[in-house]
Design a protein around this motif. Structure first.
Motif, short mmCIF file in Angstrom:
data_model
loop_
_atom_site.label_atom_id
_atom_site.label_comp_id
_atom_site.label_asym_id
_atom_site.label_seq_id
_atom_site.Cartn_x
_atom_site.Cartn_y
_atom_site.Cartn_z
N THR A 1 0.85 -1.20 0.00
CA THR A 1 0.00 0.00 0.00
C THR A 1 0.88 1.25 0.00
O THR A 1 0.51 2.30 0.51
CB THR A 1 -0.96 0.03 1.21
OG1 THR A 1 -0.21 -0.22 2.40
CG2 THR A 1 -2.05 -1.00 1.08
N ASP A 2 2.06 1.11 -0.58
CA ASP A 2 3.00 2.24 -0.64
C ASP A 2 3.25 2.54 -2.12
O ASP A 2 3.86 1.73 -2.83
CB ASP A 2 4.29 1.81 0.07
CG ASP A 2 5.34 2.92 0.07
OD1 ASP A 2 5.21 3.88 -0.73
OD2 ASP A 2 6.29 2.81 0.86
N GLU A 3 2.78 3.71 -2.56
CA GLU A 3 2.87 4.04 -3.99
C GLU A 3 4.31 4.02 -4.49
O GLU A 3 4.59 3.65 -5.64
CB GLU A 3 2.25 5.43 -4.22
CG GLU A 3 2.02 5.81 -5.67
CD GLU A 3 1.12 4.85 -6.46
OE1 GLU A 3 0.13 4.32 -5.90
OE2 GLU A 3 1.42 4.62 -7.65
N SER A 4 5.27 4.37 -3.60
CA SER A 4 6.66 4.41 -4.06
C SER A 4 7.21 3.02 -4.37
O SER A 4 8.26 2.88 -4.97
CB SER A 4 7.53 5.12 -3.02
OG SER A 4 7.68 4.28 -1.90
N LEU A 5 6.48 1.98 -3.93
CA LEU A 5 6.96 0.61 -4.19
C LEU A 5 6.33 -0.02 -5.43
O LEU A 5 6.60 -1.18 -5.74
CB LEU A 5 6.69 -0.28 -2.97
CG LEU A 5 7.41 0.12 -1.68
CD1 LEU A 5 7.07 -0.85 -0.56
CD2 LEU A 5 8.93 0.15 -1.90
N VAL A 6 5.48 0.75 -6.11
CA VAL A 6 4.88 0.20 -7.34
C VAL A 6 5.96 0.16 -8.42
O VAL A 6 6.56 1.18 -8.75
CB VAL A 6 3.68 1.05 -7.80
CG1 VAL A 6 3.16 0.58 -9.16
CG2 VAL A 6 2.57 1.01 -6.76
N LYS A 7 6.20 -1.03 -8.93
CA LYS A 7 7.27 -1.18 -9.94
C LYS A 7 6.72 -0.87 -11.33
O LYS A 7 5.52 -1.02 -11.56
CB LYS A 7 7.79 -2.61 -9.93
CG LYS A 7 8.40 -3.01 -8.60
CD LYS A 7 9.15 -4.34 -8.78
CE LYS A 7 9.50 -4.94 -7.43
NZ LYS A 7 8.36 -5.65 -6.81
N PRO A 8 7.60 -0.50 -12.26
CA PRO A 8 7.10 -0.25 -13.62
C PRO A 8 6.46 -1.53 -14.18
O PRO A 8 6.89 -2.63 -13.86
CB PRO A 8 8.38 0.06 -14.41
CG PRO A 8 9.41 0.37 -13.39
CD PRO A 8 9.04 -0.32 -12.12
N TYR A 9 5.44 -1.35 -14.98
CA TYR A 9 4.75 -2.50 -15.57
C TYR A 9 4.29 -2.12 -16.98
O TYR A 9 4.18 -0.95 -17.30
CB TYR A 9 3.52 -2.90 -14.72
CG TYR A 9 2.56 -1.76 -14.50
CD1 TYR A 9 1.51 -1.51 -15.38
CD2 TYR A 9 2.73 -0.88 -13.43
CE1 TYR A 9 0.64 -0.45 -15.19
CE2 TYR A 9 1.87 0.20 -13.23
CZ TYR A 9 0.83 0.41 -14.11
OH TYR A 9 -0.03 1.47 -13.93
N ILE A 10 4.07 -3.14 -17.79
CA ILE A 10 3.60 -2.87 -19.16
C ILE A 10 2.21 -3.49 -19.31
O ILE A 10 2.02 -4.68 -19.04
CB ILE A 10 4.55 -3.49 -20.20
CG1 ILE A 10 5.93 -2.85 -20.05
CG2 ILE A 10 4.02 -3.30 -21.63
CD1 ILE A 10 7.00 -3.49 -20.90
N LEU A 11 1.27 -2.67 -19.72
CA LEU A 11 -0.10 -3.17 -19.88
C LEU A 11 -0.26 -3.80 -21.26
O LEU A 11 0.33 -3.32 -22.24
CB LEU A 11 -1.09 -2.01 -19.77
CG LEU A 11 -1.27 -1.39 -18.40
CD1 LEU A 11 -2.24 -0.21 -18.47
CD2 LEU A 11 -1.76 -2.42 -17.39
N PRO A 12 -1.08 -4.84 -21.38
CA PRO A 12 -1.38 -5.38 -22.70
C PRO A 12 -2.05 -4.28 -23.54
O PRO A 12 -2.81 -3.47 -23.00
CB PRO A 12 -2.38 -6.50 -22.42
CG PRO A 12 -2.30 -6.77 -20.97
CD PRO A 12 -1.78 -5.54 -20.31
N ASP A 13 -1.74 -4.26 -24.81
CA ASP A 13 -2.29 -3.23 -25.70
C ASP A 13 -3.77 -3.55 -25.98
O ASP A 13 -4.06 -4.57 -26.63
CB ASP A 13 -1.48 -3.21 -27.00
CG ASP A 13 -1.89 -2.06 -27.90
OD1 ASP A 13 -2.99 -1.52 -27.71
OD2 ASP A 13 -1.09 -1.72 -28.80
N VAL A 14 -4.63 -2.68 -25.51
CA VAL A 14 -6.07 -2.94 -25.69
C VAL A 14 -6.45 -2.93 -27.17
O VAL A 14 -7.44 -3.56 -27.57
CB VAL A 14 -6.90 -1.91 -24.85
CG1 VAL A 14 -6.74 -0.49 -25.37
CG2 VAL A 14 -8.36 -2.29 -24.77
#
Ligand code: GCU
Length: 432
Positions: A41-54
């Motif tokens: 629940t710590d925004e600074s710990l959200v790692k980069p991610y790649i979303l599937p292309d809709v």
């Protein structure tokens, strides 16, 4: 180091440890022994991610226009969601009957006509029924728009009226009178009617009892179709969320027979797990012109790849029956999902979608909910509809309007007046 140890302990005490902070998990299910599961629940710990292309089909085709979206990518995504996550909706029963079990012409201090209608579905010699509670503004001179939503604890819990039938059997098969009127502030029926909208509700347990016991589906509408299947087989292709979504479509079928209701303005809504079901209902049933996801969170509007708030590990542990059994394979492998929840939001396009969050509802990941709406915008654009994007400011208390709307209010997980103020406003725009 401590900061990195964001874990959740969902047990008798349901406490989240975030770094050196501890906080109570308001919506955590209790009475389950001790699993310790990761939860950030710590925004600074959200790692980069790649979303599937809709806008990229599984065959590699780029989707560049509304036609290809409607005929190629949309059906492909819908099928993927059925196969991988929510399962297949119940089939069409042989017979459906509507029995008006009560009508009150002077309901809510003479401002509404109230009806209770029993919907009975028959198939293979079996029957399944539930009772819908409906309020229509009394002074309406023309058919009015309608809000359609399931309730958690029974029809009698969302109305101030003492003579509404109790519905919603709990796990022991009991109806509980002391819950009467407990959830009136989740539905605001009187205010909704005053503003010129009809509102209809059914208790979700009456469609599919929300219980992880692997037999509970046998008390659901699915039993009409699959009674001969083993539990194991059943859970490979069906889920509670699909049954609830189906139930809201059947409510709408029934409402189509009401002459004072304008079903071209039908608005499906739901809080939390019922918000997940509302999104899934809106994805499948394009008669819903507005789809309202109120704090639907993980496996609702929130992006799974963000790894913030509730995770697939937590949700499939506590609520396995909400999904097909094979959905568990994505636990800790969110990046392998063939979609993320912006694709679910996009399945509503170009109809209206309202996403609501609450500031303190970290379990549901408000930012992840906002981002799904933002990333669905590329699909709306194919229809010539501009929507908000990921850089649109959305401070607490703000309201982004448009075909995809978003609001975030202060406070905890709930559906309250501040949320309804937003939804009524959007509904008013749509009805004009
Ligand atoms: C639990 C669950 C959520 C769900 C919520 C609710 O907290 O983890 O995914 O949305 O219940 O329906 O209230």
């Amino acid at each position: 180091m401590l900061k990195k140890l964001s874990v959740v302990m969902l047990g008798l005490t349901a406490v989240v440890f975030c770094g050196c902070r501890t906080e109570r998990l308001t919506s955590a299910p209790g009475r389950i022994k001790n699993p310790v599961m990761h939860k950030n629940t710590d925004e600074s710990l959200v790692k980069p991610y790649i979303l599937p292309d809709v806008l990229l089909s599984r065959t590699g085709k780029k989707i560049e226009n509304a036609f290809d979206w409607v005929h190629i990518r949309r059906p492909e995504l819908l099928e993927l969601y059925k196969k991988e996550m929510y399962g297949y909706l119940p089939l069409r029963p042989d017979r459906t009957e509507y029995e008006i079990i009560s009508v009150k012409d002077d309901a809510l201090n003479n401002t509404a006509v109230r009806k209770e209608i029993k919907l009975t579905f028959s198939m293979n010699g079996k029957k399944h029924s539930f009772v819908m509670l409906l309020y229509i503004p009394k002074n309406a001179v023309a058919p009015v728009p309608v809000f359609v939503g399931l309730n958690f604890k029974g029809n009698h819990t969302v109305t101030p009226e003492k003579d509404v039938l109790m519905t919603g059997r709990n796990v022991d098969g009991k109806l509980i009178e002391k819950r009467r009127s407990r959830h009136i502030k989740r539905f605001y029926i009187e205010e909704t009617v005053k503003r010129g909208f009809a509102t209809a509700t059914v208790c979700y347990h009456d469609v599919y009892p929300d219980n992880k016991d692997e037999n509970s589906w046998r008390k659901s509408v699915y039993n009409l179709f699959y009674a001969d299947e083993s539990n194991e087989k059943f859970h490979t292709h069906a889920s509670a969320i699909s049954a609830w979504a189906w139930g809201m479509s059947r409510m709408l079928d029934c409402l189509e027979g009401e002459k004072m209701i304008d079903c071209s303005n039908a608005f499906v809504h739901g809080l939390s797990r019922l918000g997940k079901a509302a999104l899934w209902a809106g994805a499948n049933d394009t008669r819903f012109k507005l789809v309202i996801s109120n704090e639907s969170g993980c496996c609702g509007a929130a992006l799974a790849r963000r790894d913030f708030g509730e995770t697939l590990e937590i949700i499939t542990h506590y609520f396995p029956h909400w999904f097909v059994s094979s959905f568990k394979k994505y636990v800790h492998r969110e990046n392998e999902l063939p979609f993320d929840q912006h694709c679910l939001a996009a399945l509503i396009a170009p109809r209206y979608l309202a996403i609501g969050s609450a500031e303190e509802d970290l379990h549901a990941d408000p930012k992840g909910e906002f981002l799904s709406g933002a990333h669905a915008g590329r699909v709306y654009k194919l229809f010539g509809v501009e929507t908000y994007n990921e850089n649109t400011p959305h401070p607490v208390g703000s309201h982004i309007t448009g075909a995809v709307s978003y609001h975030i209010r202060s406070g905890v997980h709930d559906q309250n007046l501040a949320d309804w103020e937003h939804y009524w406003k959007i509904a008013d725009k749509i009805r004009k």
